[in-house]
Design a protein around this motif. Structure first.
Motif, PDB file in Angstrom:
ATOM      1  N   LEU A 234       0.819  -1.209   0.000  1.00 43.58           N
ATOM      2  CA  LEU A 234       0.000   0.000   0.000  1.00 43.58           C
ATOM      3  C   LEU A 234       0.855   1.261   0.000  1.00 43.58           C
ATOM      4  N   SER A 235       1.891   1.269  -0.813  1.00 45.15           N
ATOM      5  CA  SER A 235       2.687   2.482  -0.954  1.00 45.15           C
ATOM      6  C   SER A 235       1.866   3.532  -1.688  1.00 45.15           C
ATOM      7  N   PRO A 236       2.216   4.823  -1.550  1.00 46.74           N
ATOM      8  CA  PRO A 236       1.450   5.871  -2.242  1.00 46.74           C
ATOM      9  C   PRO A 236       1.313   5.624  -3.747  1.00 46.74           C
ATOM     10  N   ASP A 237       2.404   5.208  -4.393  1.00 48.38           N
ATOM     11  CA  ASP A 237       2.340   4.980  -5.837  1.00 48.38           C
ATOM     12  C   ASP A 237       1.383   3.840  -6.186  1.00 48.38           C
ATOM     13  N   ILE A 238       1.452   2.757  -5.391  1.00 52.59           N
ATOM     14  CA  ILE A 238       0.586   1.606  -5.653  1.00 52.59           C
ATOM     15  C   ILE A 238      -0.875   1.966  -5.391  1.00 52.59           C
ATOM     16  N   LEU A 239      -1.116   2.733  -4.311  1.00 51.00           N
ATOM     17  CA  LEU A 239      -2.485   3.137  -4.006  1.00 51.00           C
ATOM     18  C   LEU A 239      -3.060   4.028  -5.085  1.00 51.00           C
ATOM     19  N   VAL A 240      -2.253   4.953  -5.563  1.00 50.42           N
ATOM     20  CA  VAL A 240      -2.718   5.846  -6.632  1.00 50.42           C
ATOM     21  C   VAL A 240      -3.054   5.038  -7.871  1.00 50.42           C
ATOM     22  N   ALA A 241      -2.170   4.077  -8.208  1.00 52.80           N
ATOM     23  CA  ALA A 241      -2.414   3.242  -9.382  1.00 52.80           C
ATOM     24  C   ALA A 241      -3.686   2.413  -9.197  1.00 52.80           C
ATOM     25  N   ALA A 242      -3.862   1.885  -8.001  1.00 55.01           N
ATOM     26  CA  ALA A 242      -5.048   1.064  -7.740  1.00 55.01           C
ATOM     27  C   ALA A 242      -6.324   1.890  -7.820  1.00 55.01           C
ATOM     28  N   LEU A 243      -6.283   3.088  -7.241  1.00 51.03           N
ATOM     29  CA  LEU A 243      -7.474   3.934  -7.227  1.00 51.03           C
ATOM     30  C   LEU A 243      -7.811   4.479  -8.607  1.00 51.03           C
ATOM     31  N   GLN A 244      -6.868   4.422  -9.515  1.00 53.47           N
ATOM     32  CA  GLN A 244      -7.127   4.843 -10.895  1.00 53.47           C
ATOM     33  C   GLN A 244      -7.422   3.657 -11.814  1.00 53.47           C
ATOM     34  N   SER A 245      -7.401   2.458 -11.252  1.00 49.17           N
ATOM     35  CA  SER A 245      -7.544   1.255 -12.077  1.00 49.17           C
ATOM     36  C   SER A 245      -9.003   0.834 -12.221  1.00 49.17           C
ATOM     37  N   PRO A 246      -9.447   0.572 -13.433  1.00 54.16           N
ATOM     38  CA  PRO A 246     -10.806   0.030 -13.635  1.00 54.16           C
ATOM     39  C   PRO A 246     -11.002  -1.315 -12.927  1.00 54.16           C
ATOM     40  N   ILE A 247      -9.901  -2.070 -12.749  1.00 58.09           N
ATOM     41  CA  ILE A 247     -10.025  -3.365 -12.065  1.00 58.09           C
ATOM     42  C   ILE A 247     -10.443  -3.150 -10.619  1.00 58.09           C
ATOM     43  N   THR A 248      -9.779  -2.218  -9.937  1.00 55.84           N
ATOM     44  CA  THR A 248     -10.113  -1.919  -8.545  1.00 55.84           C
ATOM     45  C   THR A 248     -11.564  -1.493  -8.426  1.00 55.84           C
ATOM     46  N   TRP A 249     -11.978  -0.554  -9.257  1.00 55.96           N
ATOM     47  CA  TRP A 249     -13.351  -0.037  -9.139  1.00 55.96           C
ATOM     48  C   TRP A 249     -14.379  -1.028  -9.675  1.00 55.96           C
ATOM     49  N   GLY A 250     -13.956  -1.896 -10.589  1.00 54.30           N
ATOM     50  CA  GLY A 250     -14.852  -2.964 -11.017  1.00 54.30           C
ATOM     51  C   GLY A 250     -15.148  -3.914  -9.871  1.00 54.30           C
ATOM     52  N   VAL A 251     -14.104  -4.225  -9.080  1.00 59.54           N
ATOM     53  CA  VAL A 251     -14.293  -5.088  -7.915  1.00 59.54           C
ATOM     54  C   VAL A 251     -15.166  -4.402  -6.872  1.00 59.54           C
ATOM     55  N   VAL A 252     -14.872  -3.122  -6.586  1.00 60.84           N
ATOM     56  CA  VAL A 252     -15.652  -2.385  -5.582  1.00 60.84           C
ATOM     57  C   VAL A 252     -17.112  -2.272  -6.006  1.00 60.84           C
ATOM     58  N   ALA A 253     -17.333  -1.862  -7.251  1.00 60.69           N
ATOM     59  CA  ALA A 253     -18.713  -1.697  -7.724  1.00 60.69           C
ATOM     60  C   ALA A 253     -19.433  -3.045  -7.791  1.00 60.69           C
ATOM     61  N   GLY A 254     -18.724  -4.081  -8.236  1.00 63.06           N
ATOM     62  CA  GLY A 254     -19.348  -5.394  -8.323  1.00 63.06           C
ATOM     63  C   GLY A 254     -19.801  -5.899  -6.964  1.00 63.06           C
TER      64      GLY A 254
END
Length: 628
Positions: free
Chosen positions: A326-346
């Motif tokens: 959960l480094s800042p760079d990884i978190l930023v990448a995750a929060l901008q990723s359609p995969i992350t938000w696809g999982v959250v929304a799903g």
């Protein structure tokens, strides 16, 4: 997955209700809820370990272990051993629960099963569709299986900690839904996330499964045979390319399950008495074997494996799979990723829309059985909780996604979705409790009197209705039965009397069995004489006494014993118990007069006076004011 027994105390005055604090709930949540807390601790530990020293985290779980001798050996990484071997035990316990629910549990009758089954199917389809729509163009659209499953351990734990008052019927609904949800997830793992397939080992697995089925007929030594065959089947699945965890499910579905047989229980008690009179190792072994054999293999295995799964396997799995950097760079990448938000929304949106939307439609069109307490606001809170996808979600990430960065983004999505789902459910339950009418819990009869369902005596149109929640082993209920007879004699056709079950399971060990026996007698039209016999002799309600009563009353004893094994009989008693919990009934006998709770004495004259002073039936609501 079945309802927990209702804990009641005998008749004395009921203290005012106070909502327990979170700390009090944590202390009293029980093993399943503590297991959820251990999962959280293991998850936090995995995240901390991965962020403090990701190299050591990776090296430990990728360390290889070799089992065997010389040329005959197998090699696994520690991570594969957890996901392929230990999780096979987890899926085995899931399969045992599935088998039980369809054999003797909540999913035996379509009218009961239709609501959780439809809700679960919708909760599988809608999240997958949402994920695919959001993840379009990422190359990971096939990972839609990540968002389909609810974590049952977290679900139960969260419901205990943040759920509404009297959550019994909601708990039954969610557990039944979780069983169907697990079936869907397991099927998808087998059909979608199997990379390669070799049919020959599956033929070996099939032979092993047939042998497992017939193992039940062995007189002794079944444990060793089951264990040996299970290992063979697991290796056959591993060699076939089908994920070996599914071997656990296949084996579990072949393990026999049945309700305890009264004659076998009586035989076990007889052997125990013999051992008490003449203690020696032979009688001790015979008594122990008889007691064990009176319980189905399914339930014995669930009891044996549950602590290991809850307190060892699932926390270890979380430790091995939840290590997200959960480094800042990884978190930023995750929060901008359609995969992350696809999982959250799903998980958050898809599960809520699928489960709550389908349940609301079924309720709107009066399909299936919605008992008292299973209102739309509580269904909404339960639907929000189903968005906690953890164990199987993390498991499928490892199967469906090869790219390390995409795996990390999906894991962030699972963790974030689980937190959002928990917060959303908490808010819904708090609003639900706050908006309920300011009346004393249980002051109004939750389930309206239904002459087609209830054990009632008198005219359905009588102006006076007396409903009793009682227990056949309770001395107060036994004394009250005489008062009821006097009331019926004096009021005659002016009164309708109804009996409902509320057995004191912790104080009276035979009360639940007596209630089920009364329902079995009712199937032969002998409810009234049977309960008179029970209330007239509350000290003799062992299995032999129950069977003796059936014989004395001229019942078909063989049919009576078969009916005692019926899931419908058990469900009828459980429904009354859940209604009692929904109304906060904590003492018996508890009476309702024209739908209002009676709080005074229950001698004949007091009941007659209360009945004659009661408001008319037409002035009372037909159902709970809180019903949405």
């Amino acid at each position: 997955m079945t309802a927990q027994p209702l804990e009641l105390t005998e008749r004395p005055a009921r203290p005012p209700r106070r909502r327990p604090s979170i700390a009090e709930r944590v202390r009293g949540v029980g093993e399943a809820r503590i297991a959820a807390l251990m999962l959280i601790i293991a998850t936090v530990a995995a995240i901390a370990w991965a962020n403090l020293s990701y190299e050591s985290y990776q090296q430990f779980w990728e360390m290889h272990l070799v089992f065997g001798l010389e040329d005959l050996n197998v090699e696994f990484s520690v991570h594969a051993l957890v996901n392929d071997a230990l999780m096979a035990v987890f899926f085995f316990t899931v399969g045992l629960e599935v088998r039980r629910e369809f054999a003797i549990g909540e999913l035996t009758r379509w009218s009961r099963a239709v609501i959780p089954v439809v809700a679960a199917i919708a909760g599988l389809v809608v999240p997958a569709v949402i994920f695919v729509l959001i993840a379009q163009g990422t190359g990971q659209e096939h990972a839609w299986g990540v968002v389909i499953s609810t974590d049952t351990a977290f679900l139960v734990g969260a419901l205990a900690l943040i759920g509404p008052r009297a959550p019994g019927r909601l708990r039954v609904f969610l557990l039944a839904l979780a069983v169907v949800d697990d079936i869907g997830a397991l099927s998808i793992i087998a059909l979608v996330y199997t990379d390669s397939f070799t049919p020959l080992p599956l033929l070996i697995a099939a032979v092993g499964l047939v042998a497992i089925f017939f193992t039940r007929y062995l007189a002794r030594g079944r444990g060793l045979v089951y264990a040996t065959l299970a290992i063979v089947v697991w290796f056959a699945f591993l060699a076939s390319g089908v994920h070996p965890t599914l071997a656990g499910v296949a084996i579990a579905l072949l393990v026999p399950v049945y309700r305890p047989n009264r004659r076998e229980i009586e035989q076990a008690l007889s052997l125990a008495r013999t051992f008490r009179q003449s203690p020696n190792s032979e009688y001790a072994r015979a008594a122990a074997n008889s007691l064990r054999e009176s319980i189905s293999i399914n339930e014995r295995l669930q009891s044996a494996y549950a602590p290991y799964v809850a307190f060892v396997i699932l926390p270890v799995f979380a430790l091995a799979n939840a290590g997200v950097r959960l480094s800042p760079d990884i978190l930023v990448a995750a929060l901008q990723s359609p995969i992350t938000w696809g999982v959250v929304a799903g998980l958050v949106v898809g599960k809520f829309v699928g489960v709550f939307g389908s349940s609301a439609l079924l309720r709107r069109f009066h399909l299936g059985e919605f008992g008292p307490g299973l209102t739309l606001d509580r269904l909404a809170g339960g639907a929000a909780l189903t968005g906690i996808g953890f164990t199987i979600s993390l498991f499928i990430i490892d199967l469906a996604i090869d790219d390390a960065a995409a795996q990390n983004e999906a894991r962030v999505g699972v963790l974030l979705a689980s937190i959002i789902a928990l917060i959303l459910a908490t808010i819904i339950f708090r609003i639900s409790d706050a908006r309920r009418p300011e009346v004393e819990p249980g002051s109004v009869l939750a389930r309206p009197v239904d002459p087609q369902r209830d054990h009632s005596y008198g005219s359905p149109d009588a102006p006076l209705v007396l409903v009793e929640y009682g227990d056949f082993q309770c001395p107060f209920c036994s004394k009250a039965s005489g008062s009821i007879e006097q009331v019926r004699e004096q009021l005659g056709d002016r009164m309708l009397y109804v009996w409902r079950h509320a057995p004191l399971t912790h104080q009276h060990p035979n009360a639940l069995a007596a209630a089920e026996a009364a329902e079995a007698a009712n199937l032969q039209g002998a409810f009234s004489p049977f309960i008179r016999s029970l209330l007239g002799d509350i000290d003799h309600q062992l299995p032999s006494d129950i069977l003796r009563r059936a014989e004395e009353l001229g019942l078909d004893v063989d049919r009576f014993e078969r009916d005692l094994q019926s899931p419908d009989v058990a469900a009828r008693v459980r429904d009354d118990m859940l209604d009692a919990e929904a109304m906060d009934i904590s003492s018996v006998p508890t009476f309702f007069i024209n739908g209002r709770r009676h709080s005074g004495p229950f001698d004949a004259q007091s009941l007659i006076r209360a009945l004659e002073e009661a408001p008319p039936r037409d002035d009372l609501p037909a159902r709970q004011p809180s019903d949405a």
